[in-house]
Design a protein around this motif. Structure first.
Motif, PDB file in Angstrom:
ATOM      1  N   ASP A 186       0.904  -1.130  -0.072  1.00  0.00           N
ATOM      2  CA  ASP A 186      -0.050   0.053  -0.011  1.00  0.00           C
ATOM      3  C   ASP A 186       0.943   1.269  -0.114  1.00  0.00           C
ATOM      4  O   ASP A 186       0.427   2.182   0.639  1.00  0.00           O
ATOM      5  N   GLY A 187       2.035   1.141  -0.725  1.00  0.00           N
ATOM      6  CA  GLY A 187       2.653   2.431  -0.906  1.00  0.00           C
ATOM      7  C   GLY A 187       3.816   2.539   0.035  1.00  0.00           C
ATOM      8  O   GLY A 187       4.574   3.496  -0.149  1.00  0.00           O
ATOM      9  N   SER A 188       3.792   1.629   1.115  1.00  0.00           N
ATOM     10  CA  SER A 188       4.792   1.648   2.266  1.00  0.00           C
ATOM     11  C   SER A 188       6.005   0.355   1.919  1.00  0.00           C
ATOM     12  O   SER A 188       5.429  -0.497   1.640  1.00  0.00           O
ATOM     13  N   THR A 189       6.942   0.589   2.390  1.00  0.00           N
ATOM     14  CA  THR A 189       8.296  -0.248   2.288  1.00  0.00           C
ATOM     15  C   THR A 189       8.134  -1.169   3.776  1.00  0.00           C
ATOM     16  O   THR A 189       8.203  -0.564   4.751  1.00  0.00           O
ATOM     17  N   VAL A 190       7.952  -2.351   3.328  1.00  0.00           N
ATOM     18  CA  VAL A 190       7.854  -3.322   4.633  1.00  0.00           C
ATOM     19  C   VAL A 190       9.025  -4.192   4.605  1.00  0.00           C
ATOM     20  O   VAL A 190       9.130  -4.812   3.708  1.00  0.00           O
ATOM     21  N   THR A 191       9.645  -4.442   5.768  1.00  0.00           N
ATOM     22  CA  THR A 191      11.000  -5.297   5.742  1.00  0.00           C
ATOM     23  C   THR A 191      10.384  -6.665   6.397  1.00  0.00           C
ATOM     24  O   THR A 191       9.725  -6.805   7.469  1.00  0.00           O
ATOM     25  N   LEU A 192      10.762  -7.848   5.934  1.00  0.00           N
ATOM     26  CA  LEU A 192      10.215  -9.173   6.334  1.00  0.00           C
ATOM     27  C   LEU A 192      11.650  -9.994   6.458  1.00  0.00           C
ATOM     28  O   LEU A 192      12.384  -9.982   5.707  1.00  0.00           O
ATOM     29  N   ASP A 193      11.399 -11.258   7.119  1.00  0.00           N
ATOM     30  CA  ASP A 193      12.356 -12.320   7.202  1.00  0.00           C
ATOM     31  C   ASP A 193      11.591 -13.142   6.344  1.00  0.00           C
ATOM     32  O   ASP A 193      10.848 -14.041   6.714  1.00  0.00           O
ATOM     33  N   LEU A 194      12.101 -13.443   5.122  1.00  0.00           N
ATOM     34  CA  LEU A 194      11.573 -14.286   4.173  1.00  0.00           C
ATOM     35  C   LEU A 194      12.191 -15.661   4.268  1.00  0.00           C
ATOM     36  O   LEU A 194      13.296 -15.927   4.237  1.00  0.00           O
ATOM     37  N   GLN A 195      11.224 -16.688   4.525  1.00  0.00           N
ATOM     38  CA  GLN A 195      11.484 -17.983   4.487  1.00  0.00           C
ATOM     39  C   GLN A 195      11.729 -18.766   3.182  1.00  0.00           C
ATOM     40  O   GLN A 195      10.374 -18.646   2.462  1.00  0.00           O
ATOM     41  N   VAL A 196      12.572 -19.013   2.858  1.00  0.00           N
ATOM     42  CA  VAL A 196      12.682 -19.823   1.287  1.00  0.00           C
ATOM     43  C   VAL A 196      12.981 -21.252   1.824  1.00  0.00           C
ATOM     44  O   VAL A 196      14.102 -21.753   2.541  1.00  0.00           O
ATOM     45  N   GLU A 197      12.294 -22.149   1.113  1.00  0.00           N
ATOM     46  CA  GLU A 197      12.425 -23.556   1.362  1.00  0.00           C
ATOM     47  C   GLU A 197      13.230 -24.005   0.328  1.00  0.00           C
ATOM     48  O   GLU A 197      13.136 -23.900  -0.854  1.00  0.00           O
ATOM     49  N   VAL A 198      14.041 -25.068   0.621  1.00  0.00           N
ATOM     50  CA  VAL A 198      14.960 -25.877  -0.321  1.00  0.00           C
ATOM     51  C   VAL A 198      13.953 -26.961  -1.110  1.00  0.00           C
ATOM     52  O   VAL A 198      13.775 -27.960  -0.103  1.00  0.00           O
ATOM     53  N   VAL A 199      14.074 -27.072  -2.110  1.00  0.00           N
ATOM     54  CA  VAL A 199      13.133 -28.034  -2.986  1.00  0.00           C
ATOM     55  C   VAL A 199      13.889 -28.626  -4.017  1.00  0.00           C
ATOM     56  O   VAL A 199      14.783 -27.870  -4.606  1.00  0.00           O
ATOM     57  N   GLU A 200      13.456 -29.665  -4.392  1.00  0.00           N
ATOM     58  CA  GLU A 200      13.973 -30.341  -5.524  1.00  0.00           C
ATOM     59  C   GLU A 200      13.209 -30.335  -6.890  1.00  0.00           C
ATOM     60  O   GLU A 200      12.121 -30.376  -6.805  1.00  0.00           O
ATOM     61  N   ARG A 201      13.920 -29.964  -7.751  1.00  0.00           N
ATOM     62  CA  ARG A 201      13.242 -29.701  -8.966  1.00  0.00           C
ATOM     63  C   ARG A 201      13.760 -30.288 -10.327  1.00  0.00           C
ATOM     64  O   ARG A 201      14.866 -30.426 -10.225  1.00  0.00           O
ATOM     65  N   GLU A 202      13.095 -30.564 -11.378  1.00  0.00           N
ATOM     66  CA  GLU A 202      13.571 -31.497 -12.332  1.00  0.00           C
ATOM     67  C   GLU A 202      14.220 -30.365 -13.337  1.00  0.00           C
ATOM     68  O   GLU A 202      13.733 -29.265 -13.812  1.00  0.00           O
ATOM     69  N   THR A 203      15.535 -30.666 -13.888  1.00  0.00           N
ATOM     70  CA  THR A 203      16.152 -29.916 -14.848  1.00  0.00           C
ATOM     71  C   THR A 203      15.483 -30.486 -16.501  1.00  0.00           C
ATOM     72  O   THR A 203      15.029 -31.456 -16.742  1.00  0.00           O
ATOM     73  N   GLN A 204      16.038 -29.373 -17.410  1.00  0.00           N
ATOM     74  CA  GLN A 204      15.609 -29.828 -18.787  1.00  0.00           C
ATOM     75  C   GLN A 204      16.481 -31.269 -19.235  1.00  0.00           C
ATOM     76  O   GLN A 204      15.827 -31.792 -20.097  1.00  0.00           O
TER      77      GLN A 204
END
Length: 418
Positions: free
Chosen positions: A220-238
């Protein structure tokens, strides 16, 4: 079964495209009184042929091309006395150019006809190049493994609110930085999440583990700082292998993914606009083609195959099979239209043995003769193709090596759309 049907239908579409391209040459040649000796689809040993009038029609064993043999295409072609009044080389320059470019014209018309039909039935993708901001439309859990991601027909299998929701991301937030790196759009955000996940895996994290990095969002126009949780996942390559990357579980609303709807009148303009978009992208792809060769070689020996990697008729047919397998008929038809535009652009390359190369030689003859007339000399006659044979052989060899390489890659490490 659907995959096999898709492969067959796309291969059939390629064969029809080639047949119509060569038919364009044949019809144009006959309309100008030239003699067509042979009209064949494919190369190599002849499987079937029949002769009607002065033309032999047939199919050959290798269905990856075709040819239309017109009497006297160049001054080097031998001819009989019976063919002498019908030689292409003796016709006016504009007629010879028209014949050489007739196949290209057919490809363009066929591509636009396909696009017009798609516009009426489904609509067309937006050609807008606007950035897609990383605006949260929905938060969700994220499948941890490849098996989880492919479960339930590709819908995925996971539990919980997901890392994005647990981090405090809300619907309507726009992600503006990840781990101290500013992101301007959604692809840049994904790129940073990939880096975070890969770094975490290198540091010993396992699938399902989470790491926390700083992030900022516009709310809403304001900058908010977060502690972003990133999950380690397995994905297929080409290449069919697997890699560990980062995911947070959020969906965006992509305005570019929405189809533009048309009626029979507006579909004309929509077809022209979308066709021009494909032409520009095809031109870029042709310019970049040489530098894409080595990555294709690397993919044969286990390297990743990128989504925009060049493909042969084998790879294109496999892609068609995947699209039908996933009920993507619109994408199937647009891929066939793309193929027609590519064949048209490829044949316009002003080098022999391409159609464009032959047309350029005719233009050279006209320009040369103009200068000769300025000097009071007679026309120089047909160009001496013997001087061009080394160039023709070299380009043919390059195309053969490139084509075989891409075909091998399409077998051992194909581009996967899903």
């Amino acid at each position: 079964m659907d995959y096999a049907l898709g492969v067959f239908l796309f291969a059939l579409g390629i064969a029809v495209t080639i047949a119509l391209h060569e038919a364009g040459h044949m019809v144009a040649a006959r309309s100008f009184g030239m003699r067509v000796r042979r009209y064949f689809i494919g190369f190599g040993p002849t499987l079937w042929s029949t002769t009607r009038g002065h033309t032999e029609y047939g199919l050959k064993a290798i269905p990856f091309g075709g040819f239309c043999d017109i009497a006297g295409m160049t001054a080097l072609d031998p001819y009989t006395e019976d063919e002498k009044p019908y030689l292409m080389v003796d016709r006016p320059a504009w007629q010879r150019i028209a014949v050489m470019l007739a196949g290209v014209f057919v490809n363009i018309v066929l591509a636009m006809a396909i696009i017009f039909g798609v516009a009426l039935v489904w609509g067309l993708p937006s050609t807008s190049t606007q950035q897609v901001p990383a605006v949260v439309a929905e938060t969700m859990c994220t499948p941890a493994t490849i098996a989880d991601a492919k479960a339930d027909g590709g819908a995925g299998r996971c539990e919980g609110d997901g890392p994005a929701a647990d981090s405090g991301l809300q619907v309507g937030d726009t992600v503006t930085s990840v781990n101290g790196v500013a992101v301007e759009d959604f692809p840049e955000m994904v790129e940073q999440l990939d880096i975070v996940g890969a770094d975490a895996a290198d540091a010993g994290a396992s699938v399902g583990d989470r790491v926390t990095v700083p992030a900022t969002v516009d709310r809403d126009g304001s900058t908010v700082t977060l502690d972003l949780q990133v999950e380690v996942v397995e994905r297929e390559t080409q290449s069919g292998g697997s890699t560990l990357t980062g995911a947070i579980g959020m969906r965006i609303d992509n305005p570019n993914a929405e189809l533009v709807q048309y009626n029979p009148i507006t579909a004309v303009g929509g077809t022209v606009d979308y066709s021009w978009y494909i032409v520009k992208e095809t031109a870029k792809a042709l310019v970049d083609l040489p530098q894409r060769y080595w990555p294709v070689v690397e993919s044969i020996f286990g390297g990743d195959r990128s989504n925009d990697s060049p493909v042969s008729v084998v790879g294109a047919s496999r892609a068609g099979g995947e699209l039908i397998e996933h009920d993507q008929w619109m994408a199937f038809l647009l891929l066939l239209a793309n193929l027609n535009f590519f064949l048209a652009a490829f044949n316009l390359v002003p080098l022999p043995p391409m159609d464009g190369g032959h047309a350029v030689i005719v233009l050279y003859e006209k320009i040369r003769d103009w200068f000769r007339r300025r000097r009071g000399l007679e026309p120089g006659g047909p160009a001496d193709y013997t001087r061009l044979l080394p160039v023709t052989y070299a380009i043919t060899a390059i195309l053969l090596v490139f084509g075989v390489t891409v075909m091998v890659a399409d077998v051992v490490n194909p581009v996967r759309l899903f």
